[in-house]
Each structure stands twice: as C-alpha cells, then as structure tokens.
Design an enzyme around this catalytic site. Structure first.
Site, mmCIF file in Angstrom:
data_model
loop_
_atom_site.group_PDB
_atom_site.id
_atom_site.type_symbol
_atom_site.label_atom_id
_atom_site.label_comp_id
_atom_site.label_asym_id
_atom_site.label_seq_id
_atom_site.Cartn_x
_atom_site.Cartn_y
_atom_site.Cartn_z
ATOM 1 N N GLY A 127 -3.938 20.934 -50.934
ATOM 2 C CA GLY A 127 -4.160 20.775 -49.512
ATOM 3 C C GLY A 127 -2.837 20.719 -48.789
ATOM 4 N N LYS B 156 -3.117 14.212 -51.439
ATOM 5 C CA LYS B 156 -3.036 14.842 -52.766
ATOM 6 C C LYS B 156 -2.463 13.899 -53.813
ATOM 7 C CE LYS B 156 -0.323 17.995 -51.304
ATOM 8 N NZ LYS B 156 -0.189 17.368 -49.978
ATOM 9 N N CYS C 287 -5.929 17.513 -32.318
ATOM 10 C CA CYS C 287 -7.324 17.482 -31.861
ATOM 11 C C CYS C 287 -8.237 16.591 -32.693
ATOM 12 C CB CYS C 287 -7.896 18.902 -31.803
ATOM 13 S SG CYS C 287 -8.184 19.615 -33.427
ATOM 14 N N CYS D 83 -5.843 16.764 -38.072
ATOM 15 C CA CYS D 83 -5.003 17.459 -37.099
ATOM 16 C C CYS D 83 -4.491 16.446 -36.072
ATOM 17 C CB CYS D 83 -5.792 18.564 -36.406
ATOM 18 S SG CYS D 83 -4.854 19.446 -35.133
ATOM 19 N N CYS E 228 -4.909 21.913 -37.592
ATOM 20 C CA CYS E 228 -6.076 22.720 -37.954
ATOM 21 C C CYS E 228 -5.805 24.178 -37.557
ATOM 22 C CB CYS E 228 -7.329 22.189 -37.259
ATOM 23 S SG CYS E 228 -7.317 22.400 -35.472
ATOM 24 N N ASP F 163 2.979 16.238 -60.136
ATOM 25 C CA ASP F 163 2.978 16.134 -58.679
ATOM 26 C C ASP F 163 3.918 17.186 -58.093
ATOM 27 O OD1 ASP F 163 2.026 14.924 -56.305
ATOM 28 O OD2 ASP F 163 3.874 13.758 -56.118
ATOM 29 N N GLU F 164 3.656 17.580 -56.852
ATOM 30 C CA GLU F 164 4.467 18.561 -56.119
ATOM 31 C C GLU F 164 4.614 19.856 -56.931
ATOM 32 O OE1 GLU F 164 4.975 18.099 -53.091
ATOM 33 O OE2 GLU F 164 5.089 15.945 -52.760
ATOM 34 N N ALA F 165 3.510 20.313 -57.473
ATOM 35 C CA ALA F 165 3.507 21.481 -58.363
ATOM 36 C C ALA F 165 4.019 22.748 -57.687
ATOM 37 C CB ALA F 165 2.108 21.715 -58.914
#
Length: 181
Positions: free
Chosen positions: A18, A24, A150, A147, A179, A90-92
């Site tokens: 994401g 994540k 919004c 976001c 978004c 992590d942080e792949a």
C-alpha cells in the site's frame, strides 16, 4: 521439542502493500508478534538504507518496533535466515530484484515469508520487486491510508518536496497520502 518437529512447515509468501502511512509495517509487526506467541522462530530484515527511525529496528509510524537485521541485499536474507520459521521483510521495495527468488527459495524451504512494502513510487509506478512479489504470493493484503485532502481511502504516496529520484526516505514533511481524485 522444536516447533518445526511438532508441526511440519508449509512455506508461503504473504505480502502487505500500500501507500505510505497505510499501516504496512504495523501489520507486519502484528503478524510476526503472533508467530512469536506461537513459539515460532522469527527473523526480521530491512534494507540497510532505511535508517529513518532506527538503524537496527523495524519501526511503524505509531512507534511500535522490533529488532531487525539491516542487510545490504536480498541474498543476505537467504544466508542469515536458515534457522527461522518465519522471515519478516520490511520496506521490500528498496531491495534488488533478487528478492523474488530469495522469497521463493525461503517458502520452498518451508518458511513463512511476510513482506511489507510500497507497491507504487511517488509517481504511481510499480516500485522495485513489489509487483513480482504480489504475483507469486499466496496472500496479498492491500492496506490504505486516508487522503489528507478529502478523507477517502488513499493509495498514492504523493511527494510534496522537490526531487525526481525514485528513492527518497521521508515522512509527513516529504509525503502525503492522497486518493485518485
């Protein structure tokens, strides 16, 4: 008696992906903590360039952390994880393309591999080995930020400072979740 003698290992690859600020790393930490509760041997790795919060810990934005091993490249993970039942990464997105083969080898050896990373860079392009990792994974979880403009679900890590380099470590001062609109 060791865990893997009681319960035969079935390797698998799980990807949590994401945008920035979507949770994540928090989800990665949740999964590895549950594995530890189940008495599985867990090893966590991160790219050596990720020094934002700590040089030797994986740290989520909500300040949860766990000790990790910083590595220079994906091959190091394969060499260092022989005793692990569960391998967290992590942080792949910052790893080399060899991470795909490393994760396959680990899963084929019976290990559970849990990967967290950005699926897209700040321009909205697929990032590093993440697309291939999503393709080979048994399980893919896409998480979303909110976001900041919004309130809808965000999936873009919008860079708010100048710079065209794909890799630029940063936080809320450099990025904001947005978004599509």
């Amino acid at each position: 008696m060791p865990y893997n003698e009681i319960f035969p290992q079935r390797g698998r690859i799980e990807v949590v992906c994401g945008s920035m600020f979507s949770g994540k790393t928090e989800e990665l930490l949740r999964r590895v903590n549950r594995a530890r509760i189940a008495r599985q041997k867990v090893e966590i790795y991160k790219p050596i360039i990720d020094t934002r919060y700590s040089e030797d810990e994986v740290v989520s934005h909500d300040a949860n952390s766990v000790v990790s091993t910083p590595v220079e490249n994906s091959q190091a993970i394969l060499l260092l994880s022989s005793e692990a039942d569960v391998v967290g990464i992590d942080e792949a997105q910052f790893f080399d393309e060899g991470l795909v083969d490393v994760c396959n080898q680990l899963a084929d050896a019976g290990k559970r591999v849990i990967i967290a990373g950005l699926d897209m860079d700040f321009k909205g392009n697929p990032f590093g080995p993440m697309p291939q990792l999503c393709a080979i994974a048994e399980d893919v979880t896409k998480v979303h930020a909110i976001c900041v403009r919004c309130g809808n679900l965000a999936h873009i890590s919008h860079r708010i400072v100048a710079g065209e380099k794909q890799v630029m470590l940063g936080e809320l001062q450099e990025y904001e979740p947005l978004c599509r609109q």
